[in-house]
Design an enzyme around this catalytic site. Structure first.
Site, PDB file in Angstrom:
ATOM      1  N   ARG A   1       0.843  -1.205   0.000  1.00  0.00           N
ATOM      2  CA  ARG A   1       0.000   0.000   0.000  1.00  0.00           C
ATOM      3  C   ARG A   1       0.874   1.250   0.000  1.00  0.00           C
ATOM      4  O   ARG A   1       0.618   2.206  -0.733  1.00  0.00           O
ATOM      5  CB  ARG A   1      -0.914   0.011   1.238  1.00  0.00           C
ATOM      6  CG  ARG A   1      -2.064  -0.961   1.166  1.00  0.00           C
ATOM      7  CD  ARG A   1      -3.065  -0.713   2.298  1.00  0.00           C
ATOM      8  NE  ARG A   1      -2.622  -1.221   3.584  1.00  0.00           N
ATOM      9  CZ  ARG A   1      -2.996  -2.384   4.107  1.00  0.00           C
ATOM     10  NH1 ARG A   1      -3.823  -3.173   3.442  1.00  0.00           N
ATOM     11  NH2 ARG A   1      -2.573  -2.761   5.293  1.00  0.00           N
TER      12      ARG A   1
ATOM     13  N   PHE B   1     -11.334  -4.399  -5.663  1.00  0.00           N
ATOM     14  CA  PHE B   1     -11.342  -5.197  -4.429  1.00  0.00           C
ATOM     15  C   PHE B   1     -10.762  -4.322  -3.294  1.00  0.00           C
ATOM     16  O   PHE B   1      -9.808  -4.690  -2.626  1.00  0.00           O
ATOM     17  CB  PHE B   1     -10.527  -6.484  -4.575  1.00  0.00           C
ATOM     18  CG  PHE B   1     -10.852  -7.295  -5.804  1.00  0.00           C
ATOM     19  CD1 PHE B   1     -11.935  -8.161  -5.813  1.00  0.00           C
ATOM     20  CD2 PHE B   1     -10.079  -7.182  -6.961  1.00  0.00           C
ATOM     21  CE1 PHE B   1     -12.237  -8.922  -6.946  1.00  0.00           C
ATOM     22  CE2 PHE B   1     -10.374  -7.931  -8.100  1.00  0.00           C
ATOM     23  CZ  PHE B   1     -11.459  -8.810  -8.102  1.00  0.00           C
TER      24      PHE B   1
ATOM     25  N   ASP C   1     -15.796  -2.611  -4.679  1.00  0.00           N
ATOM     26  CA  ASP C   1     -15.869  -3.817  -3.841  1.00  0.00           C
ATOM     27  C   ASP C   1     -17.326  -4.267  -3.815  1.00  0.00           C
ATOM     28  O   ASP C   1     -18.234  -3.465  -4.025  1.00  0.00           O
ATOM     29  CB  ASP C   1     -15.379  -3.523  -2.413  1.00  0.00           C
ATOM     30  CG  ASP C   1     -14.907  -4.777  -1.692  1.00  0.00           C
ATOM     31  OD1 ASP C   1     -13.686  -4.976  -1.563  1.00  0.00           O
ATOM     32  OD2 ASP C   1     -15.766  -5.570  -1.238  1.00  0.00           O
TER      33      ASP C   1
ATOM     34  N   ASP D   1      -6.445  -6.516  -6.190  1.00  0.00           N
ATOM     35  CA  ASP D   1      -6.089  -7.306  -4.999  1.00  0.00           C
ATOM     36  C   ASP D   1      -7.260  -8.224  -4.634  1.00  0.00           C
ATOM     37  O   ASP D   1      -7.927  -8.018  -3.613  1.00  0.00           O
ATOM     38  CB  ASP D   1      -5.735  -6.368  -3.836  1.00  0.00           C
ATOM     39  CG  ASP D   1      -5.261  -7.153  -2.611  1.00  0.00           C
ATOM     40  OD1 ASP D   1      -4.766  -8.291  -2.771  1.00  0.00           O
ATOM     41  OD2 ASP D   1      -5.381  -6.619  -1.486  1.00  0.00           O
TER      42      ASP D   1
ATOM     43  N   CYS E   1      -3.296 -13.864  -3.622  1.00  0.00           N
ATOM     44  CA  CYS E   1      -3.037 -14.414  -2.284  1.00  0.00           C
ATOM     45  C   CYS E   1      -3.417 -15.898  -2.264  1.00  0.00           C
ATOM     46  O   CYS E   1      -3.665 -16.464  -1.211  1.00  0.00           O
ATOM     47  CB  CYS E   1      -3.790 -13.634  -1.216  1.00  0.00           C
ATOM     48  SG  CYS E   1      -5.568 -13.652  -1.440  1.00  0.00           S
TER      49      CYS E   1
HETATM   50  N1  SAH Z   1      -6.797  -4.465  -0.859  1.00  0.00           N
HETATM   51  C1  SAH Z   1      -7.527  -4.591   0.377  1.00  0.00           C
HETATM   52  C2  SAH Z   1      -7.855  -6.034   0.705  1.00  0.00           C
HETATM   53  C3  SAH Z   1      -8.688  -6.727  -0.343  1.00  0.00           C
HETATM   54  S1  SAH Z   1      -9.484  -8.146   0.241  1.00  0.00           S
HETATM   55  C4  SAH Z   1      -6.729  -3.926   1.497  1.00  0.00           C
HETATM   56  O1  SAH Z   1      -5.567  -3.531   1.279  1.00  0.00           O
HETATM   57  O2  SAH Z   1      -7.271  -3.779   2.587  1.00  0.00           O
HETATM   58  C5  SAH Z   1     -10.500  -8.599  -1.071  1.00  0.00           C
HETATM   59  C6  SAH Z   1     -11.800  -7.801  -1.210  1.00  0.00           C
HETATM   60  O3  SAH Z   1     -12.445  -8.264  -2.384  1.00  0.00           O
HETATM   61  C7  SAH Z   1     -12.805  -7.944  -0.104  1.00  0.00           C
HETATM   62  O4  SAH Z   1     -13.100  -6.671   0.401  1.00  0.00           O
HETATM   63  C8  SAH Z   1     -14.067  -8.544  -0.775  1.00  0.00           C
HETATM   64  O5  SAH Z   1     -15.267  -7.977  -0.289  1.00  0.00           O
HETATM   65  C9  SAH Z   1     -13.859  -8.142  -2.200  1.00  0.00           C
HETATM   66  N2  SAH Z   1     -14.470  -8.988  -3.242  1.00  0.00           N
HETATM   67  C10 SAH Z   1     -14.525 -10.330  -3.322  1.00  0.00           C
HETATM   68  N3  SAH Z   1     -15.041 -10.717  -4.504  1.00  0.00           N
HETATM   69  C11 SAH Z   1     -15.317  -9.585  -5.200  1.00  0.00           C
HETATM   70  C12 SAH Z   1     -15.848  -9.309  -6.483  1.00  0.00           C
HETATM   71  N4  SAH Z   1     -16.174 -10.298  -7.318  1.00  0.00           N
HETATM   72  N5  SAH Z   1     -15.967  -8.028  -6.875  1.00  0.00           N
HETATM   73  C13 SAH Z   1     -15.617  -7.022  -6.043  1.00  0.00           C
HETATM   74  N6  SAH Z   1     -15.112  -7.213  -4.810  1.00  0.00           N
HETATM   75  C14 SAH Z   1     -14.966  -8.477  -4.394  1.00  0.00           C
END
Ligand code: SAH
Length: 444
Positions: A259, A275, A297, A347, A387
């Site tokens: 980040r 995401f 998200d 992500d 991940c």
């Molecule tokens: N980058 C973030 C962590 C991401 S975790 C950070 O630094 O804090 C992954 C995220 O993807 C979650 O918030 C989840 O709600 C979202 N997610 C999962 N599937 C998704 C989709 N198909 N479209 C959009 N968001 C999604």
């Protein structure tokens, strides 16, 4: 909030159909459970033999390399009547000691090693030493510089399979993913209380993968009282953390350094953060001088918290746009609208918990990365992550290369990324290196 996404390497998802040769070779028996057990379905070994696990011939190799997992298929028999979480010795066919393990007859990973030293006793003192070691490493090496949020215990890689402990200021969140730490839960909580003196230890043992271990979900205060507001301050940015209902233990500490890197790349760019969860990358990009940041998200709750986090930090709301949508759809909509960006972050959650899911996951990664490449202006940057334990770094790079090719762009890798240093990787446990990332620059 939406379902937690386990990013821990300690609780791999496995389909339940394996284990067959093990089951066929052993008789089921009725057992009594002790107060520490969750349930008891272990197949019987030799009557009257001292309790222990005997491996099939040749299957001791990974333990000799100090890999901590024993899969059911490697086991010749289990002697005694162990219940989930019991400590047992593991021996090869000729009776040589290999490890002390926590056994879980209900799991495909039937045992996880506590220690490879026969003289070591698995008791309170053992846990105190392991926990103190993990804490000392983080203090001595400043593994989470510039942050009061830190992973204190990273499961297998800290010698404590199945146990994750994250710190958010003076609150600790503990996540138990396997039978061993489940058996020692109170001991571990007492030691953490004693060594860290938190105002609260909160337990988020509610990941889906616990079902695969035959463990029920648990979510609640374990020690102390949960403050009304829990927050981390990371590189000067403040993030509210919902430890009770947020994903995982509430925050993705593993992306801290990545980040921060994004923040240094964002100036004067139109940024797309896919995401986005509670806005981690978005806030860094805004502080770094991004022209605009569109964050996407599927979780309404996460997006609400993201907007609160933005306000908490006094950042310019007019440059931020939040969208509750499925990224797979949203990227297509943006493409159809002819939108362009200079920096895109992908992500996603774990698409492939194990290699068995790799093919399907690869299609998912390729799809979103291909679309992202098409949305980038010449000279634009793609910060892309996986991940998934089931997708190695090499395969991930190949998938991204395929996506660039199909998108018709030339791109260079400018950074190879991984989890922050408070998520160390034990050399004998490469599965610990679950997070990999690439920053790519498309040709100008
Ligand atoms: N980058 C973030 C962590 C991401 S975790 C950070 O630094 O804090 C992954 C995220 O993807 C979650 O918030 C989840 O709600 C979202 N997610 C999962 N599937 C998704 C989709 N198909 N479209 C959009 N968001 C999604």
């Amino acid at each position: 909030m939406t379902k937690p996404k386990a990013r821990s390497p300690s609780t791999p998802h496995r389909p339940s159909r394996g284990n067959r040769d093990f089951r066929d070779r052993t008789k089921r028996s009725t057992r009594t459970t002790d107060s520490q057990s969750t349930r008891s379905t272990a197949p019987a070994g030799e009557a009257g033999a001292p309790p222990g696990i005997i491996l099939k011939s040749g299957r001791e190799k990974s333990l000799l390399r100090r890999h901590p997992w024993i899969f059911s298929g490697a086991i010749e028999r289990i002697d005694g009547a162990p219940v989930s979480g019991n400590t047992l010795p593991v021996r090869d066919t000729t009776g040589n000691f290999l490890a002390w393990v926590a056994c879980n007859p209900d799991s495909q990973i039937t045992a996880r090693a506590w220690s490879f030293n026969e003289a070591e006793k698995i008791d309170t003192e053992f846990f105190r030493k392991r926990i103190a070691n993990a804490l000392a490493a983080r203090n001595e090496l400043e593994l989470a510089r510039n942050s009061n949020g830190m992973r204190l215990i990273h499961a297998e890689s800290d010698g404590l399979p199945g146990l994750i402990v994250d710190q958010y200021g003076d609150v600790l969140v503990m996540q138990i993913g396997s039978a061993g730490p489940e058996r020692w839960r109170d001991t571990i909580a007492d030691i953490l209380q004693d060594l860290c003196k938190p105002v609260c230890i909160y337990e988020r043992s509610d990941s889906d993968s616990r079902a695969l271990e035959g463990l029920e979900g648990r979510n609640g205060v374990l020690r102390g009282k949960l403050p009304d507001n829990v927050a981390v301050i990371e590189n000067g940015l403040r993030f509210s953390v919902d430890v009770a209902a947020g994903q995982k233990t509430g925050f993705y500490l593993d992306q801290r350094d990545n980040r921060a890197l994004t923040g240094t790349l964002a100036a004067d760019r139109d940024v797309l953060n896919c995401f986005c969860y509670t806005g981690g990358f978005s806030l860094y990009a805004l502080r770094g001088g991004a022209k605009s940041v569109l964050s996407i998200d599927t979780s309404e709750e996460a997006l609400q918290l993201a907007q609160r986090n933005l306000q908490l930090n006094g950042l310019d709301e007019s440059r931020a746009e939040w969208r509750c949508a499925d990224v797979f759809q949203a990227l297509r909509t943006l493409r159809d609208q002819g939108r362009k960006f200079d920096l895109i972050i992908l992500d996603p959650p774990k698409f492939a918990p194990t290699a068995a899911f790799a093919e399907k996951a690869a299609r998912g990664y390729k799809d979103i990365n291909l679309l992202a490449f098409k949305l980038l202006r010449p000279g634009g940057l793609l910060c892309t992550y996986s991940c998934s334990g089931g997708i190695g770094a090499d395969l991930f790079q190949k998938i991204i290369a395929g996506a660039a090719l199909d998108a018709g762009v030339d791109a260079q890798i400018v950074h190879y990324l991984h989890a922050s240093a408070d998520h160390p990787v034990l050399l004998s446990f490469p599965e610990g290196a679950y997070l990999k990332g690439l920053v790519l620059r498309v040709a100008g």
